[in-house]
Design a protein around this motif. Structure first.
Motif, PDB file in Angstrom:
ATOM      1  N   THR A  95       0.836  -1.196   0.000  1.00  0.00           N
ATOM      2  CA  THR A  95       0.000   0.000   0.000  1.00  0.00           C
ATOM      3  C   THR A  95       0.875   1.252   0.000  1.00  0.00           C
ATOM      4  O   THR A  95       2.032   1.216   0.418  1.00  0.00           O
ATOM      5  CB  THR A  95      -0.931   0.048   1.231  1.00  0.00           C
ATOM      6  OG1 THR A  95      -0.153   0.231   2.413  1.00  0.00           O
ATOM      7  CG2 THR A  95      -1.777  -1.210   1.353  1.00  0.00           C
ATOM      8  N   LEU A  96       0.268   2.335  -0.439  1.00  0.00           N
ATOM      9  CA  LEU A  96       0.911   3.643  -0.415  1.00  0.00           C
ATOM     10  C   LEU A  96      -0.072   4.647   0.159  1.00  0.00           C
ATOM     11  O   LEU A  96      -1.215   4.732  -0.293  1.00  0.00           O
ATOM     12  CB  LEU A  96       1.314   4.063  -1.835  1.00  0.00           C
ATOM     13  CG  LEU A  96       1.883   5.474  -1.995  1.00  0.00           C
ATOM     14  CD1 LEU A  96       3.186   5.641  -1.218  1.00  0.00           C
ATOM     15  CD2 LEU A  96       2.077   5.793  -3.470  1.00  0.00           C
ATOM     16  N   ALA A 155      -2.631   4.159  -3.518  1.00  0.00           N
ATOM     17  CA  ALA A 155      -2.242   3.056  -4.407  1.00  0.00           C
ATOM     18  C   ALA A 155      -2.204   1.763  -3.593  1.00  0.00           C
ATOM     19  O   ALA A 155      -1.978   1.787  -2.379  1.00  0.00           O
ATOM     20  CB  ALA A 155      -0.889   3.329  -5.050  1.00  0.00           C
ATOM     21  N   GLU A 156      -2.391   0.639  -4.301  1.00  0.00           N
ATOM     22  CA  GLU A 156      -2.403  -0.667  -3.636  1.00  0.00           C
ATOM     23  C   GLU A 156      -2.164  -1.764  -4.660  1.00  0.00           C
ATOM     24  O   GLU A 156      -2.545  -1.636  -5.822  1.00  0.00           O
ATOM     25  CB  GLU A 156      -3.761  -0.889  -2.958  1.00  0.00           C
ATOM     26  CG  GLU A 156      -3.894  -2.206  -2.227  1.00  0.00           C
ATOM     27  CD  GLU A 156      -5.257  -2.370  -1.578  1.00  0.00           C
ATOM     28  OE1 GLU A 156      -5.299  -2.680  -0.381  1.00  0.00           O
ATOM     29  OE2 GLU A 156      -6.280  -2.205  -2.282  1.00  0.00           O
ATOM     30  N   ALA A 157      -1.539  -2.845  -4.220  1.00  0.00           N
ATOM     31  CA  ALA A 157      -1.414  -4.076  -5.006  1.00  0.00           C
ATOM     32  C   ALA A 157      -1.724  -5.236  -4.078  1.00  0.00           C
ATOM     33  O   ALA A 157      -1.359  -5.202  -2.895  1.00  0.00           O
ATOM     34  CB  ALA A 157      -0.013  -4.213  -5.589  1.00  0.00           C
ATOM     35  N   LEU A 158      -2.393  -6.256  -4.608  1.00  0.00           N
ATOM     36  CA  LEU A 158      -2.850  -7.389  -3.797  1.00  0.00           C
ATOM     37  C   LEU A 158      -2.579  -8.718  -4.477  1.00  0.00           C
ATOM     38  O   LEU A 158      -2.684  -8.829  -5.703  1.00  0.00           O
ATOM     39  CB  LEU A 158      -4.370  -7.311  -3.583  1.00  0.00           C
ATOM     40  CG  LEU A 158      -4.949  -6.097  -2.899  1.00  0.00           C
ATOM     41  CD1 LEU A 158      -6.451  -6.045  -3.103  1.00  0.00           C
ATOM     42  CD2 LEU A 158      -4.601  -6.130  -1.427  1.00  0.00           C
ATOM     43  N   LEU A 185      -7.436  -2.738   1.371  1.00  0.00           N
ATOM     44  CA  LEU A 185      -7.604  -1.633   2.322  1.00  0.00           C
ATOM     45  C   LEU A 185      -8.157  -0.392   1.624  1.00  0.00           C
ATOM     46  O   LEU A 185      -8.462   0.600   2.285  1.00  0.00           O
ATOM     47  CB  LEU A 185      -6.265  -1.274   2.969  1.00  0.00           C
ATOM     48  CG  LEU A 185      -5.564  -2.345   3.785  1.00  0.00           C
ATOM     49  CD1 LEU A 185      -4.225  -1.821   4.308  1.00  0.00           C
ATOM     50  CD2 LEU A 185      -6.419  -2.798   4.934  1.00  0.00           C
ATOM     51  N   ARG A 186      -8.264  -0.434   0.310  1.00  0.00           N
ATOM     52  CA  ARG A 186      -8.702   0.726  -0.473  1.00  0.00           C
ATOM     53  C   ARG A 186     -10.099   1.153  -0.026  1.00  0.00           C
ATOM     54  O   ARG A 186     -10.997   0.337   0.098  1.00  0.00           O
ATOM     55  CB  ARG A 186      -8.690   0.392  -1.954  1.00  0.00           C
ATOM     56  CG  ARG A 186      -8.606   1.625  -2.836  1.00  0.00           C
ATOM     57  CD  ARG A 186      -8.576   1.278  -4.312  1.00  0.00           C
ATOM     58  NE  ARG A 186      -7.409   0.562  -4.749  1.00  0.00           N
ATOM     59  CZ  ARG A 186      -6.322   1.141  -5.249  1.00  0.00           C
ATOM     60  NH1 ARG A 186      -6.236   2.442  -5.329  1.00  0.00           N
ATOM     61  NH2 ARG A 186      -5.317   0.397  -5.667  1.00  0.00           N
ATOM     62  N   TYR A 189      -7.667  -7.247   8.655  1.00  0.00           N
ATOM     63  CA  TYR A 189      -6.815  -7.336   7.475  1.00  0.00           C
ATOM     64  C   TYR A 189      -5.759  -8.426   7.562  1.00  0.00           C
ATOM     65  O   TYR A 189      -4.946  -8.585   6.656  1.00  0.00           O
ATOM     66  CB  TYR A 189      -6.203  -5.971   7.166  1.00  0.00           C
ATOM     67  CG  TYR A 189      -7.301  -4.993   6.797  1.00  0.00           C
ATOM     68  CD1 TYR A 189      -7.989  -5.133   5.602  1.00  0.00           C
ATOM     69  CD2 TYR A 189      -7.686  -3.995   7.667  1.00  0.00           C
ATOM     70  CE1 TYR A 189      -9.025  -4.278   5.266  1.00  0.00           C
ATOM     71  CE2 TYR A 189      -8.725  -3.128   7.340  1.00  0.00           C
ATOM     72  CZ  TYR A 189      -9.385  -3.277   6.129  1.00  0.00           C
ATOM     73  OH  TYR A 189     -10.414  -2.433   5.803  1.00  0.00           O
ATOM     74  N   ALA A 190      -5.742  -9.176   8.650  1.00  0.00           N
ATOM     75  CA  ALA A 190      -5.003 -10.436   8.778  1.00  0.00           C
ATOM     76  C   ALA A 190      -3.492 -10.359   8.581  1.00  0.00           C
ATOM     77  O   ALA A 190      -2.860 -11.358   8.265  1.00  0.00           O
ATOM     78  CB  ALA A 190      -5.591 -11.484   7.833  1.00  0.00           C
TER      79      ALA A 190
END
Length: 158
Positions: free
Chosen positions: A31-32, A48-51, A58-59, A103-104
């Motif tokens: 995340t950013l 920003a986010e990547a999953l 979390l977005r 969010y684990a």
């Protein structure tokens, strides 16, 4: 209010930076968060986010007062990366409870993004949800490369 097209394009580029970081670090979520009023960004929400598949995003979740988090205060005071390899083992500083619960996250890396005046403008995070994680030099290098890319794209993160 719709986002400026330039900001939307920038966010897509930042998502790509985080995707590269996620692959290089073996993380589950990256995340950013940045405070930048001109772009409509606030650290309580992701810019920003990547999953990895199946990992909760979390977005759009602004339920955590990020600046009040002990981990954020630690980065502001220590001005360096925070690596927490086992979040289930009473880490100091403690992450926000929601990160562990909803969010684990089981481990995390955080890299602060400082403005030229020394203000903590934001941070990059990598979360690991599968279990504790022993961080390698390669993981840290990937995080540092992401910071450099974010700084190049945004002008924030020196």
């Amino acid at each position: 209010m719709a986002k400026d097209d330039n900001v939307s394009e920038l966010e897509k580029k930042l998502d790509a930076v985080l995707e590269t970081l996620l692959r290089a670090s073996g993380g589950s979520r990256s995340t950013l968060r940045i405070d930048d009023r001109a772009r409509g960004w606030n650290v309580n929400f992701l810019c920003a986010e990547a999953l990895e598949p199946g990992v909760k995003s979390l977005r759009g979740d602004g339920s955590i007062d990020q600046r009040a988090a002990a981990t954020v205060k630690w980065m502001a005071a220590n001005k360096r990366n925070l690596l927490q390899s086992d979040l289930s083992n009473n880490p100091n500083p403690a992450p926000p409870p929601a990160l562990l619960g909803a969010y684990a996250a089981k481990a995390q890396m955080l890299e602060p993004l400082f403005a030229h005046d020394g203000y903590l403008s934001g941070w990059i995070s990598v979360h690991y949800v599968d279990g504790p994680h022993v961080f390698s030099a390669s993981d840290e290098n990937a995080l540092d490369r992401a910071r450099a890319d974010v700084a190049r794209l945004t002008g924030i993160g020196f």
